[in-house]
Write a protein that holds these residues in place. Structure first.
Motif, PDB file in Angstrom:
ATOM      1  N   VAL A 197     -16.475   6.611 -15.823  1.00  0.00           N
ATOM      2  CA  VAL A 197     -15.783   5.621 -14.995  1.00  0.00           C
ATOM      3  C   VAL A 197     -14.276   5.783 -15.127  1.00  0.00           C
ATOM      4  N   ARG A 198     -13.813   5.980 -16.354  1.00  0.00           N
ATOM      5  CA  ARG A 198     -12.364   6.120 -16.549  1.00  0.00           C
ATOM      6  C   ARG A 198     -11.833   7.389 -15.893  1.00  0.00           C
ATOM      7  N   MET A 199     -12.578   8.479 -15.998  1.00  0.00           N
ATOM      8  CA  MET A 199     -12.137   9.726 -15.384  1.00  0.00           C
ATOM      9  C   MET A 199     -12.015   9.564 -13.871  1.00  0.00           C
ATOM     10  N   GLN A 200     -13.009   8.929 -13.245  1.00  0.00           N
ATOM     11  CA  GLN A 200     -12.963   8.734 -11.794  1.00  0.00           C
ATOM     12  C   GLN A 200     -11.830   7.797 -11.408  1.00  0.00           C
ATOM     13  N   ALA A 201     -11.625   6.741 -12.195  1.00  0.00           N
ATOM     14  CA  ALA A 201     -10.546   5.795 -11.894  1.00  0.00           C
ATOM     15  C   ALA A 201      -9.181   6.463 -12.013  1.00  0.00           C
ATOM     16  N   VAL A 202      -9.017   7.303 -13.021  1.00  0.00           N
ATOM     17  CA  VAL A 202      -7.738   7.994 -13.200  1.00  0.00           C
ATOM     18  C   VAL A 202      -7.484   8.961 -12.047  1.00  0.00           C
ATOM     19  N   ARG A 203      -8.520   9.689 -11.626  1.00  0.00           N
ATOM     20  CA  ARG A 203      -8.359  10.627 -10.507  1.00  0.00           C
ATOM     21  C   ARG A 203      -7.957   9.900  -9.232  1.00  0.00           C
ATOM     22  N   VAL A 204      -8.654   8.799  -8.931  1.00  0.00           N
ATOM     23  CA  VAL A 204      -8.352   8.060  -7.700  1.00  0.00           C
ATOM     24  C   VAL A 204      -6.978   7.396  -7.801  1.00  0.00           C
ATOM     25  N   HIS A 205      -6.658   6.846  -8.970  1.00  0.00           N
ATOM     26  CA  HIS A 205      -5.352   6.207  -9.164  1.00  0.00           C
ATOM     27  C   HIS A 205      -4.219   7.201  -8.936  1.00  0.00           C
ATOM     28  N   ARG A 206      -4.402   8.424  -9.400  1.00  0.00           N
ATOM     29  CA  ARG A 206      -3.371   9.446  -9.209  1.00  0.00           C
ATOM     30  C   ARG A 206      -3.140   9.731  -7.726  1.00  0.00           C
ATOM     31  N   GLN A 207      -4.240   9.813  -6.957  1.00  0.00           N
ATOM     32  CA  GLN A 207      -4.119  10.075  -5.525  1.00  0.00           C
ATOM     33  C   GLN A 207      -3.485   8.889  -4.793  1.00  0.00           C
ATOM     34  N   LEU A 208      -3.920   7.682  -5.140  1.00  0.00           N
ATOM     35  CA  LEU A 208      -3.381   6.502  -4.474  1.00  0.00           C
ATOM     36  C   LEU A 208      -1.898   6.313  -4.770  1.00  0.00           C
ATOM     37  N   ALA A 209      -1.508   6.574  -6.012  1.00  0.00           N
ATOM     38  CA  ALA A 209      -0.099   6.428  -6.376  1.00  0.00           C
ATOM     39  C   ALA A 209       0.773   7.391  -5.574  1.00  0.00           C
ATOM     40  N   GLN A 210       0.317   8.622  -5.439  1.00  0.00           N
ATOM     41  CA  GLN A 210       1.075   9.584  -4.642  1.00  0.00           C
ATOM     42  C   GLN A 210       1.111   9.176  -3.175  1.00  0.00           C
ATOM     43  N   LEU A 211      -0.027   8.713  -2.659  1.00  0.00           N
ATOM     44  CA  LEU A 211      -0.104   8.374  -1.238  1.00  0.00           C
ATOM     45  C   LEU A 211       0.786   7.186  -0.897  1.00  0.00           C
ATOM     46  N   ARG A 212       0.753   6.149  -1.697  1.00  0.00           N
ATOM     47  CA  ARG A 212       1.580   4.976  -1.389  1.00  0.00           C
ATOM     48  C   ARG A 212       3.059   5.300  -1.539  1.00  0.00           C
ATOM     49  N   ASN A 213       3.414   6.167  -2.483  1.00  0.00           N
ATOM     50  CA  ASN A 213       4.809   6.578  -2.603  1.00  0.00           C
ATOM     51  C   ASN A 213       5.270   7.341  -1.361  1.00  0.00           C
ATOM     52  N   LEU A 214       4.362   8.161  -0.809  1.00  0.00           N
ATOM     53  CA  LEU A 214       4.699   8.879   0.415  1.00  0.00           C
ATOM     54  C   LEU A 214       4.971   7.917   1.561  1.00  0.00           C
ATOM     55  N   PHE A 215       4.136   6.899   1.706  1.00  0.00           N
ATOM     56  CA  PHE A 215       4.324   5.925   2.786  1.00  0.00           C
ATOM     57  C   PHE A 215       5.618   5.130   2.587  1.00  0.00           C
ATOM     58  N   HIS A 216       5.903   4.772   1.337  1.00  0.00           N
ATOM     59  CA  HIS A 216       7.125   4.015   1.072  1.00  0.00           C
ATOM     60  C   HIS A 216       8.370   4.854   1.371  1.00  0.00           C
ATOM     61  N   ARG A 217       8.331   6.137   1.049  1.00  0.00           N
ATOM     62  CA  ARG A 217       9.479   6.994   1.330  1.00  0.00           C
ATOM     63  C   ARG A 217       9.635   7.259   2.826  1.00  0.00           C
ATOM     64  N   LEU A 218       8.518   7.272   3.555  1.00  0.00           N
ATOM     65  CA  LEU A 218       8.586   7.532   4.994  1.00  0.00           C
ATOM     66  C   LEU A 218       9.071   6.319   5.773  1.00  0.00           C
ATOM     67  N   ASP A 219       8.845   5.141   5.243  1.00  0.00           N
ATOM     68  CA  ASP A 219       9.173   3.902   5.967  1.00  0.00           C
ATOM     69  C   ASP A 219      10.625   3.839   6.431  1.00  0.00           C
ATOM     70  N   PRO A 220      11.634   4.006   5.559  1.00  0.00           N
ATOM     71  CA  PRO A 220      13.027   3.895   6.041  1.00  0.00           C
ATOM     72  C   PRO A 220      13.408   4.988   7.035  1.00  0.00           C
ATOM     73  N   ARG A 221      12.809   6.166   6.911  1.00  0.00           N
ATOM     74  CA  ARG A 221      13.116   7.248   7.850  1.00  0.00           C
ATOM     75  C   ARG A 221      12.540   6.943   9.236  1.00  0.00           C
ATOM     76  N   LEU A 222      11.351   6.324   9.252  1.00  0.00           N
ATOM     77  CA  LEU A 222      10.751   5.981  10.540  1.00  0.00           C
ATOM     78  C   LEU A 222      11.440   4.799  11.207  1.00  0.00           C
ATOM     79  N   SER A 223      11.948   3.886  10.400  1.00  0.00           N
ATOM     80  CA  SER A 223      12.547   2.668  10.948  1.00  0.00           C
ATOM     81  C   SER A 223      13.706   2.989  11.894  1.00  0.00           C
ATOM     82  N   ALA A 224      14.407   4.082  11.617  1.00  0.00           N
ATOM     83  CA  ALA A 224      15.549   4.443  12.448  1.00  0.00           C
ATOM     84  C   ALA A 224      15.127   5.018  13.798  1.00  0.00           C
TER      85      ALA A 224
END
Length: 333
Positions: A197-224
Motif C-alpha cells: 500500500v505504501r509503495m503504491q501511495a508513494v508512486r501515485v503521490h509522486r505523479q500527482l505532485a508533479q502534475l499539479r505543479n505543472l498546472f500551477h506553473r501553466l496557470d499564469p502563462r495561460l492567464s495572459a
C-alpha cells in the motif's frame, strides 16, 4: 492470402480512432480513409485523434501528416516519459499520467498519455491503453458532448483523478484491515500488505505532485492569453491538490503503521528473549549439579546412600531456587 507490406500500408491505419465534434459538442466518428480530408476542412467545431505509438505507421503519420509544429511532433512521438505541460505558440503540449486499462477495469500501473491541443484540434497518443481515455471515449459513444478540446482534456484529467480517488479508497480499506491486525496483543505480520500500500501511495503521490505543479506553473502563462482556459486549468489544479493531499496522507499513515508494527514485533521479541534468558539463568545451576553427579569418579556423594537420587534432585532444585532468589534480589527481572 497475401497481406500488404508495411511500407505500402496507409499511414492513418496507425490512428486508433478519430472524432469530429460540432459546436454543440455532438461527436461524429470519422473513418480512417476520411481523416486527411477532415483535417483539411476549415469548418466549425474541433477534432480529436487518438494514436497508438506502438504502431510504426502511426509514427510515420505524425512525422509526415500531422498538422502540428516540429516541437509538438517531438513531444507526441518522443521517448521522454517525464511529465510536462508547455505552451508552444498556439499549441499546448504535454505528457500526462493515466492508469493502464486492463480489459474492463483499470490496473494499478501508470502509463503516459501524450497530447497536442489547439483551439480546433486535440491529438492524443499512447503506447499502452489508458483508462481515462477509454472511459471518455465510451462517454462519447453514449452521447456525452464536448463542445471544446479543453473540455475533453478536462474530462480526461478529471477521470484520472476519480480513478486515483477510487484507488485511494481501496488502499485505505487495505490499511484499515491491516491496522485491525496490528492493534492486537499478538499482531499478525502485515508488512507485505502495508508495504505494498505504501509503495503504491508513494508512486501515485509522486505523479500527482508533479502534475499539479505543472498546472500551477501553466496557470499564469495561460492567464495572459486565454482567461477561460486558465480558469479551467486552475480548477483542475485545485482538484489535484486535494487528491494529492489525500494520497500523501495515506502514504504517511502506511509509514506510521509500519513503525507501529515494527515496535510491537520488537516488544514481543524482547519479551520472549527475556523469558528465555530467565529460564536459562534458573536452569544453569541445576544443570551444573546434574553434570557433577554424572561424573564417573570415586567418592561421588550419595552414591551408596539409600534414596541418593532424590537427595541429588533436591540439591539441584535448591540450586535453582537459590539462583532465582539471587536474581530477584539483584532486581534482574
Amino acid at each position: 492470402m497475401e497481406f500488404p507490406a508495411l511500407a505500402d500500408a496507409t499511414p492513418v491505419m496507425g490512428i486508433v480512432w478519430a472524432y469530429r465534434f460540432r459546436t454543440d459538442g455532438v461527436a461524429e466518428l470519422i473513418s480512417n480513409d476520411k481523416i486527411e480530408a477532415a483535417l483539411a476542412e476549415r469548418g466549425t467545431g474541433w477534432m480529436w485523434l487518438h494514436l497508438a505509438l506502438a504502431d510504426t505507421r502511426c509514427r510515420a503519420w505524425i512525422a509526415q501528416h500531422a498538422p502540428i509544429s516540429e516541437l509538438a511532433r517531438d513531444v507526441l512521438a518522443g521517448p521522454d516519459r517525464h511529465l510536462r505541460l508547455d505552451i508552444i505558440g498556439n499549441e499546448i503540449v504535454g505528457v500526462l499520467p493515466d492508469l493502464h486499462q486492463e480489459f474492463a477495469q483499470p490496473g494499478e500501473d501508470l502509463v503516459r498519455v501524450r497530447f497536442v491541443m489547439t483551439e480546433r484540434m486535440l491529438i492524443t497518443a499512447r503506447r499502452r491503453p489508458g483508462h481515462s481515455i477509454e472511459i471518455n471515449r465510451r462517454a462519447i459513444e453514449s452521447g456525452k458532448r464536448f463542445p471544446t478540446a479543453i473540455s475533453f482534456l478536462d474530462a480526461v484529467v478529471d477521470q484520472f483523478a476519480d480513478a486515483i480517488g477510487r484507488m485511494g479508497d481501496k488502499l485505505g480499506d487495505e490499511l484499515d484491515h491491516a491496522e485491525d491486525h496490528v492493534m492486537h496483543d499478538e499482531p499478525a505480520d502485515e508488512r507485505q500488505r502495508i508495504g505494498r500500500v505504501r509503495m503504491q501511495a508513494v508512486r501515485v503521490h509522486r505523479q500527482l505532485a508533479q502534475l499539479r505543479n505543472l498546472f500551477h506553473r501553466l496557470d499564469p502563462r495561460l492567464s495572459a492569453h486565454n482567461a477561460i482556459l486558465a480558469a479551467d486549468i486552475r480548477v483542475l489544479a485545485q482538484k489535484l491538490d486535494a487528491l494529492d493531499n489525500d494520497i500523501g496522507a495515506l502514504g504517511e499513515r502506511a509509514r506510521l503503521l509500519l513503525d507501529e508494527l515494527d515496535a510491537k514485533m520488537t516488544a514481543i521479541t524482547n519479551r520472549r528473549l527475556y523469558t528465555l534468558s530467565v529460564l536459562t539463568a534458573v536452569l544453569l545451576p541445576p544443570t551444573l549439579v546434574t553434570g557433577l553427579f554424572g561424573m564417573n569418579t570415586k567418592d561421588m556423594p550419595f552414591q551408596n546412600t539409600e534414596g541418593g537420587t532424590w537427595m541429588a534432585a533436591t540439591v539441584a532444585l535448591a540450586a535453582a531456587l537459590a539462583c532465582y532468589w539471587a536474581l530477584r534480589r539483584m532486581q534482574a527481572f
